[in-house]
Design a protein around this motif. Structure first.
Motif, mmCIF file in Angstrom:
data_model
loop_
_atom_site.group_PDB
_atom_site.id
_atom_site.type_symbol
_atom_site.label_atom_id
_atom_site.label_comp_id
_atom_site.label_asym_id
_atom_site.label_seq_id
_atom_site.Cartn_x
_atom_site.Cartn_y
_atom_site.Cartn_z
ATOM 1 N N MET A 1 62.180 31.071 48.943
ATOM 2 C CA MET A 1 61.272 30.652 47.884
ATOM 3 C C MET A 1 59.845 30.646 48.414
ATOM 4 N N THR A 2 58.952 31.319 47.703
ATOM 5 C CA THR A 2 57.549 31.382 48.089
ATOM 6 C C THR A 2 56.900 30.022 47.863
ATOM 7 N N PRO A 3 56.137 29.500 48.853
ATOM 8 C CA PRO A 3 55.472 28.217 48.624
ATOM 9 C C PRO A 3 54.442 28.338 47.501
ATOM 10 N N LEU A 4 54.290 27.276 46.759
ATOM 11 C CA LEU A 4 53.341 27.287 45.646
ATOM 12 C C LEU A 4 51.915 27.336 46.176
ATOM 13 N N PRO A 5 51.051 28.138 45.538
ATOM 14 C CA PRO A 5 49.655 28.184 45.995
ATOM 15 C C PRO A 5 48.951 26.857 45.723
ATOM 16 N N ARG A 6 48.047 26.500 46.623
ATOM 17 C CA ARG A 6 47.239 25.288 46.448
ATOM 18 C C ARG A 6 45.838 25.644 45.946
ATOM 19 N N GLU A 7 45.488 26.904 46.168
ATOM 20 C CA GLU A 7 44.177 27.389 45.763
ATOM 21 C C GLU A 7 44.339 28.840 45.342
ATOM 22 N N VAL A 8 43.612 29.258 44.316
ATOM 23 C CA VAL A 8 43.698 30.634 43.836
ATOM 24 C C VAL A 8 42.304 31.227 43.707
ATOM 25 N N LEU A 9 42.245 32.564 43.815
ATOM 26 C CA LEU A 9 41.019 33.304 43.551
ATOM 27 C C LEU A 9 41.116 33.822 42.124
ATOM 28 N N LEU A 10 40.164 33.448 41.284
ATOM 29 C CA LEU A 10 40.116 33.944 39.912
ATOM 30 C C LEU A 10 39.341 35.253 39.888
ATOM 31 N N PHE A 11 39.848 36.225 39.108
ATOM 32 C CA PHE A 11 39.135 37.487 38.926
ATOM 33 C C PHE A 11 39.342 37.977 37.506
ATOM 34 N N THR A 12 38.487 38.920 37.082
ATOM 35 C CA THR A 12 38.601 39.451 35.724
ATOM 36 C C THR A 12 38.861 40.952 35.765
ATOM 37 N N LEU A 13 39.573 41.373 34.724
ATOM 38 C CA LEU A 13 39.909 42.777 34.516
ATOM 39 C C LEU A 13 39.939 42.968 33.007
ATOM 40 N N GLU A 14 39.059 43.823 32.489
ATOM 41 C CA GLU A 14 38.976 44.057 31.039
ATOM 42 C C GLU A 14 38.800 42.758 30.257
ATOM 43 N N GLY A 15 37.984 41.845 30.783
ATOM 44 C CA GLY A 15 37.698 40.602 30.086
ATOM 45 C C GLY A 15 38.780 39.546 30.186
ATOM 46 N N GLN A 16 39.914 39.877 30.798
ATOM 47 C CA GLN A 16 41.021 38.927 30.961
ATOM 48 C C GLN A 16 40.977 38.355 32.372
ATOM 49 N N ARG A 17 41.206 37.047 32.492
ATOM 50 C CA ARG A 17 41.216 36.417 33.821
ATOM 51 C C ARG A 17 42.614 36.406 34.413
ATOM 52 N N TYR A 18 42.665 36.640 35.734
ATOM 53 C CA TYR A 18 43.898 36.616 36.506
ATOM 54 C C TYR A 18 43.617 35.829 37.779
ATOM 55 N N ALA A 19 44.660 35.589 38.570
ATOM 56 C CA ALA A 19 44.466 34.857 39.820
ATOM 57 C C ALA A 19 45.425 35.374 40.885
ATOM 58 N N ARG A 90 41.179 46.690 43.087
ATOM 59 C CA ARG A 90 39.888 46.904 42.432
ATOM 60 C C ARG A 90 39.883 46.069 41.157
ATOM 61 N N VAL A 91 38.901 45.181 41.049
ATOM 62 C CA VAL A 91 38.783 44.326 39.875
ATOM 63 C C VAL A 91 37.371 44.458 39.317
ATOM 64 N N ASP A 92 37.202 44.049 38.056
ATOM 65 C CA ASP A 92 35.868 44.112 37.460
ATOM 66 C C ASP A 92 34.928 43.128 38.149
ATOM 67 N N ARG A 93 35.456 41.915 38.404
ATOM 68 C CA ARG A 93 34.604 40.886 38.996
ATOM 69 C C ARG A 93 35.485 39.787 39.587
ATOM 70 N N THR A 94 35.088 39.280 40.744
ATOM 71 C CA THR A 94 35.732 38.077 41.261
ATOM 72 C C THR A 94 34.908 36.898 40.779
ATOM 73 N N GLU A 95 35.575 35.796 40.488
ATOM 74 C CA GLU A 95 34.874 34.646 39.926
ATOM 75 C C GLU A 95 34.699 33.511 40.917
ATOM 76 N N GLU A 96 35.819 32.871 41.305
ATOM 77 C CA GLU A 96 35.709 31.707 42.178
ATOM 78 C C GLU A 96 37.057 31.373 42.780
ATOM 79 N N MET A 97 37.011 30.595 43.868
ATOM 80 C CA MET A 97 38.214 29.978 44.409
ATOM 81 C C MET A 97 38.388 28.677 43.650
ATOM 82 N N LEU A 98 39.604 28.442 43.207
ATOM 83 C CA LEU A 98 39.877 27.273 42.389
ATOM 84 C C LEU A 98 41.023 26.488 43.006
#
Length: 157
Positions: A1-19, A90-98
């Motif tokens: 089982m993969t450990p749950l992330p404690r922090e994620v990097l948010l990024f956008t692709l075609e106006g949709q946010r992913y992490a 390759r992403v449109d933009r990286t946003e922040e570490m959350l």
């Protein structure tokens, strides 16, 4: 089982946010010209020469069935660890570490049919953001084809 992330990097692709889990992220770099990689799986956009290391650039647009778009100088590259393999996204933009607060990661999406490459979803005030699991991004056949294409590229260098 993969450990749950404690922090994620948010990024956008075609106006949709992913992490992505921050543990998978190695560095962020500016978009640069890619070298074609013959015989690579369709999900590989090309190679990035990062300080002498040839890294495959994965095409998230193709994987997520988004319209293709030529590489732009404003694009961002995320250098990440996908299991034992270093890759570039390759992403449109990286946003922040959350930082993820306890109870804000919902693992339900990983069990839904047709939702691949997902470790869960983070509940943010403005909606859900899917957190992707790079370990499942390449199928076994794609990983083998990529290994073969990379060995051919290295022999040609």
């Amino acid at each position: 089982m993969t450990p749950l992330p404690r922090e994620v990097l948010l990024f956008t692709l075609e106006g949709q946010r992913y992490a992505l889990p921050s543990a998978d992220v190695r560095e962020l770099v500016r978009a640069a010209l890619l070298t074609p990689l013959p015989r690579a799986p369709d999900v590989v956009e090309g190679l990035l020469n990062l300080r002498g290391e040839l890294l495959p650039v994965l095409d998230l647009r193709r994987r997520f069935r988004l319209p293709p778009r030529p590489l732009s100088p404003s694009d961002h590259f995320i250098v990440a660890q996908a299991g034992a393999r270093r890759v570039v996204l390759r992403v449109d933009r990286t946003e922040e570490m959350l930082a993820i607060q306890p109870g804000t990661l919902d693992e339900t999406p990983r069990t839904l049919p047709g939702v691949g490459y997902v470790a869960g979803a983070v509940k943010l005030p403005d909606g859900l953001v899917l957190v992707h699991d790079l370990r499942t991004f390449l199928s076994e056949a794609e990983a083998l084809a990529l290994d073969s294409a990379l060995s051919g590229a290295r022999e040609g260098v």
